[in-house]
Design a protein around this motif. Sequence first.
Motif, mmCIF file in Angstrom:
data_model
loop_
_atom_site.group_PDB
_atom_site.id
_atom_site.type_symbol
_atom_site.label_atom_id
_atom_site.label_comp_id
_atom_site.label_asym_id
_atom_site.label_seq_id
_atom_site.Cartn_x
_atom_site.Cartn_y
_atom_site.Cartn_z
ATOM 1 N N ASP A 14 0.676 -1.196 0.057
ATOM 2 C CA ASP A 14 -0.062 -0.011 -0.031
ATOM 3 C C ASP A 14 0.804 1.234 0.042
ATOM 4 O O ASP A 14 0.385 2.339 -0.295
ATOM 5 C CB ASP A 14 -1.022 -0.006 1.177
ATOM 6 N N ALA A 51 -3.998 -5.900 -3.004
ATOM 7 C CA ALA A 51 -3.851 -4.675 -2.867
ATOM 8 C C ALA A 51 -4.328 -4.096 -4.362
ATOM 9 O O ALA A 51 -5.596 -2.961 -4.331
ATOM 10 C CB ALA A 51 -2.683 -4.115 -2.767
ATOM 11 N N GLY A 55 -8.087 -2.195 -4.361
ATOM 12 C CA GLY A 55 -7.571 -0.734 -4.575
ATOM 13 C C GLY A 55 -8.110 -0.067 -5.799
ATOM 14 O O GLY A 55 -9.131 -0.092 -6.205
ATOM 15 N N ARG A 79 -7.642 -7.876 3.752
ATOM 16 C CA ARG A 79 -7.782 -6.521 3.199
ATOM 17 C C ARG A 79 -9.368 -6.503 2.932
ATOM 18 O O ARG A 79 -9.791 -5.291 2.607
ATOM 19 C CB ARG A 79 -7.268 -6.471 1.839
#
Length: 245
Positions: A14, A51, A55, A79
């Motif tokens: 991240d 991620a 994301g 996550r």
Amino acid sequence: MEQSEYGLMFGVEDSHWWYRGMAEIACALLDRWYPRGGSLRILDAGCGTGAAMTGFLARYGRVWGIDISAQALRFCRRRGAARLARATVATLPFPDGFFGLAASFDVLYGEAVPSDLEAVREIRRVLAPGGRLFVRLPAYGWMRRGHDTVIRTKHRYTRGEVAALLRHGGFRVERTSYANTFLFPAAVVRKAGEALFRAAPRSDLSWKPGPFNAVLARILSAEAGWIARTGLPFGLSVIGAGSKP
């Protein structure tokens, strides 16, 4: 990939300059074709620790992730990812034409993928007509380093090889480019140093950039506009995008 690499990846994905810069590059390309906040069905083929799928890919629609590693999928769940399956890129557990977009970031080069071409053809199967595949792969066999040993790299690609892979996999090539160009000279020097001092194989993620992290992220992110418009002529990574006729 060595199992220890997943823990390193989860810890830095991240914030690390390379992931931040590559996310900016990916979005610059995706923004050419897709609105943000849409309902696109997206496959992250080899999602790692999640991620990308939780994301920037999620800006464009709903994301499903697959990975061969149970450990990677556990990190994805941490996550908050829910649409997950343990599978290989060569045997996807989805029906024909299910997705509008598929992404495969630094997956097809690995020893765990017996055939990159068969994987691309399998991804094509689960894409709807007009759907796109976006791939990123490491560049140049002569740039192989200790990090490649740790992550079990089978092959590093040229831009022409990525274009050919997409074409032979049944895609119309829409964009190929190198990336991580501006920092390429520094990487060549680092490779030479590893060879000179016979350094033991070590993951790049174990190196902590510290105060240089933000600067390196800005340098890599600055390539995004160039890659989206015309492409770059050399670099440490190769990006390709193709559509299913």
